[in-house]
Design an enzyme around this catalytic site. Structure first.
Site, PDB file in Angstrom:
ATOM      1  N   VAL A   1       0.862  -1.182   0.000  1.00 30.01           N
ATOM      2  CA  VAL A   1       0.000   0.000   0.000  1.00 30.01           C
ATOM      3  C   VAL A   1       0.894   1.225   0.000  1.00 30.01           C
ATOM      4  CG1 VAL A   1      -2.066  -1.003   1.038  1.00 30.01           C
ATOM      5  CG2 VAL A   1      -0.260  -0.122   2.521  1.00 30.01           C
ATOM      6  N   GLU A   2       0.336   2.351  -0.442  1.00 30.72           N
ATOM      7  CA  GLU A   2       1.168   3.516  -0.700  1.00 30.72           C
ATOM      8  C   GLU A   2       1.799   4.123   0.544  1.00 30.72           C
ATOM      9  OE1 GLU A   2      -3.171   4.949  -1.428  1.00 30.72           O
ATOM     10  OE2 GLU A   2      -2.013   3.104  -1.569  1.00 30.72           O
ATOM     11  N   GLN A   3       1.261   3.839   1.718  1.00 29.72           N
ATOM     12  CA  GLN A   3       1.852   4.378   2.949  1.00 29.72           C
ATOM     13  C   GLN A   3       3.238   3.814   3.222  1.00 29.72           C
ATOM     14  OE1 GLN A   3      -1.315   3.672   2.539  1.00 29.72           O
ATOM     15  NE2 GLN A   3      -2.552   5.295   3.467  1.00 29.72           N
TER      16      GLN A   3
END
Length: 509
Positions: A322-324
């Site tokens: 995920v982008e985090q």
């Protein structure tokens, strides 16, 4: 250099009017220096200062109520907000909607990378990410409301190809959060669930001549933090707020599973497959997975694919992200989306978006609020509100394959799912397949030109973007194409030889 130990109240008192503040926080309280935010709000409500601030943040942060970005959501406290995602603060969304602030939105990855570029003294971020979407200056240029008139992005040409140049920020203050700080000011995020763009925000402030203030749980002696566990070097840190009561997230305390040191048997509120229509969508979308694929999951219906992987115990077949900045692990849901229990790797969002922008993703599963006849998708402008793209644009413009997931329609839809079939008892009153989307968060035309594979998965039909337009390729068992699909669309898709969706999706829903 002597590190200043101060209080949240003293930090708030030191902030000048019209300052530009960069924040590296995420929903659910992740990396939120909450004591400092609360003190800024309290000072403003008491004295009217600081005022006319510019707030910059890549990820959305807050709880949709009074925490996070909502501490800043007072008319006069902020004048301008440049945010990647706005959904975690209804109060800030209202200020934008009512033209009480200048509201801008850029892709979350662009903001994260632009903070780094600004701190590096380079002339902004030059990228093709955002072309032909609402952040392109040929469209809205990232402007969200009528008060937003500033130019944040330019369209340029290099070697005969179009690019966007996002202009650099001058940051007066970076407000960051860490777990530990040593006597030299070195900040470790070692027990936090994410790193986000903490270092990039600090770099942007320090090299702009601004200040970096960190809230941490405790201070330790020099040498107590391993050099490789330092995220922000002490040379960048001006002041420290020690807040022993701080927690990882809004759920309180510190859970070792979030930073990979917990009991692997810990039960967490991880993503599930979903029920009803969402379950059907997740099961159908999961069929697009291929062995060894590097995968991204978005928020909402698309996140059910991660639930399918977890339910089937097939995590080792794919490299999930995920982008985090999370790689692997059991992806969390709801307000803690973006974190994971027992992650394999945690990197900064800046590094994660470098990976995404460069084409590192094989397939991405993302939400879909609206789709139009050109294959454009809108997830950022919903009704009279504004949500923002988050990492959606960064991901969709650079992944090889895209699977957009969402119900066929919404608001009042009633379905009968079971025994391998689907029946529409009552259609929803809000259509998702429209003639023209309210704003372009994903460009179908650009995707076609780039040769991306694009699918739109709903519970009653699957569509594919082709060079000739949007084509209906699958229909749920029990569905009549004219009555249940075409009558609910504002445009007629291509229909050549659609096949039936797998009946098994409708047994497990």
């Amino acid at each position: 250099m002597r590190l200043l130990i101060t209080s949240a109240e003293e930090v708030a008192a030191s902030i000048q009017d019209e300052a530009t503040i960069a924040v590296a926080s995420n929903g659910g309280g992740m990396l939120e220096p909450n004591a400092i935010f609360a003190a800024i709000e309290a000072r403003f409500l008491k004295t009217g200062h600081p005022r006319n601030l510019t707030l910059i943040h890549a990820m959305g942060f807050g709880d949709r109520d009074g925490r996070g970005a909502s501490h800043f959501a007072h008319e006069g406290l902020v004048r301008r907000v440049i945010g990647g995602h706005w959904t975690w603060s209804h109060k800030m969304q209202r200020l934008a909607r009512d033209n009480k602030i200048e509201a801008y939105s850029l892709p979350a990855g662009v903001i994260s990378l632009l903070l780094r570029e600004s701190g590096s003294g380079r002339p902004g971020l030059i990228t093709q990410t955002g072309l032909d979407t609402f952040v392109d200056p040929t469209q809205q240029g990232g402007r969200v409301n009528a008060l937003a008139t500033q130019t944040l992005v330019e369209r340029i040409e290099l070697d005969g190809q179009p690019f966007l140049r996002y202009l650099p920020f001058n940051v007066d203050l970076a407000l960051i959060k860490g777990t530990l700080c040593d006597a030299a000011g070195n900040i470790s995020l070692g027990e936090e669930p994410v790193d986000l763009d903490t270092k990039a925000a600090a770099l942007a402030a320090y090299n702009s001549g601004g200040r970096v203030i960190a809230q941490v749980r405790e201070q330790v002696a020099n040498g107590a933090i391993r050099p490789r566990d330092v995220t922000v070097p002490g040379v960048m840190v001006n002041a420290l707020v020690i807040h022993p009561e701080q927690s990882q997230t809004y759920r309180g305390g510190y859970d070792a599973a979030f930073f990979g040191k917990g009991d692997a048997t810990t039960v967490a509120d991880t993503l599930g497959v979903g029920e009803g229509a969402k379950g059907v969508i997740a099961l159908r979308a999961a069929d697009e997975l291929t062995e060894g694929a590097v995968v991204n999951f978005g928020f909402g219906a698309s996140a059910g694919v991660a639930g399918v992987i977890a339910a089937r115990h097939t995590q080792d077949r794919y490299w999930t992200t995920v982008e985090q900045g999370i790689h692997g692990g059991r992806m969390m849901t709801d307000e803690l989306f973006g974190s994971a229990h027992d992650p394999k790797v945690i990197v900064s969002t800046t590094e994660q978006f470098d990976f995404y922008h460069g084409g590192g993703l094989d397939i991405a599963f993302l939400g879909m609020a609206e789709c139009d006849r050109f294959g454009n998708v809108n997830v950022s402008h919903i009704g009279n509100g504004f949500i923002g793209p988050g990492g959606f644009i960064d991901i969709t413009q650079n992944a090889r394959k895209l699977v957009f997931c969402g119900t066929f329609d919404t608001k009042g839809s009633q379905l009968d799912i079971g025994e391998g079939r689907l029946a529409v008892k009552q259609p929803g009153s809000v259509r998702k397949f429209v003639s023209e989307v309210a704003a372009v968060t994903f460009s179908g035309r650009r995707a076609t030109a780039m040769g991306q594979v694009v699918l739109f998965v709903t519970e009653r039909a699957v569509f594919q973007l082709t060079s000739d337009g949007v084509e209906l390729i699958e229909v749920a068992p029990g569905i009549d194409i004219e009555r249940d699909i075409l009558s609910g669309m504002d445009f007629r898709p291509l229909i050549r030889s659609p096949r039936l969706m797998n009946a098994e999706y409708f047994n497990a829903a």
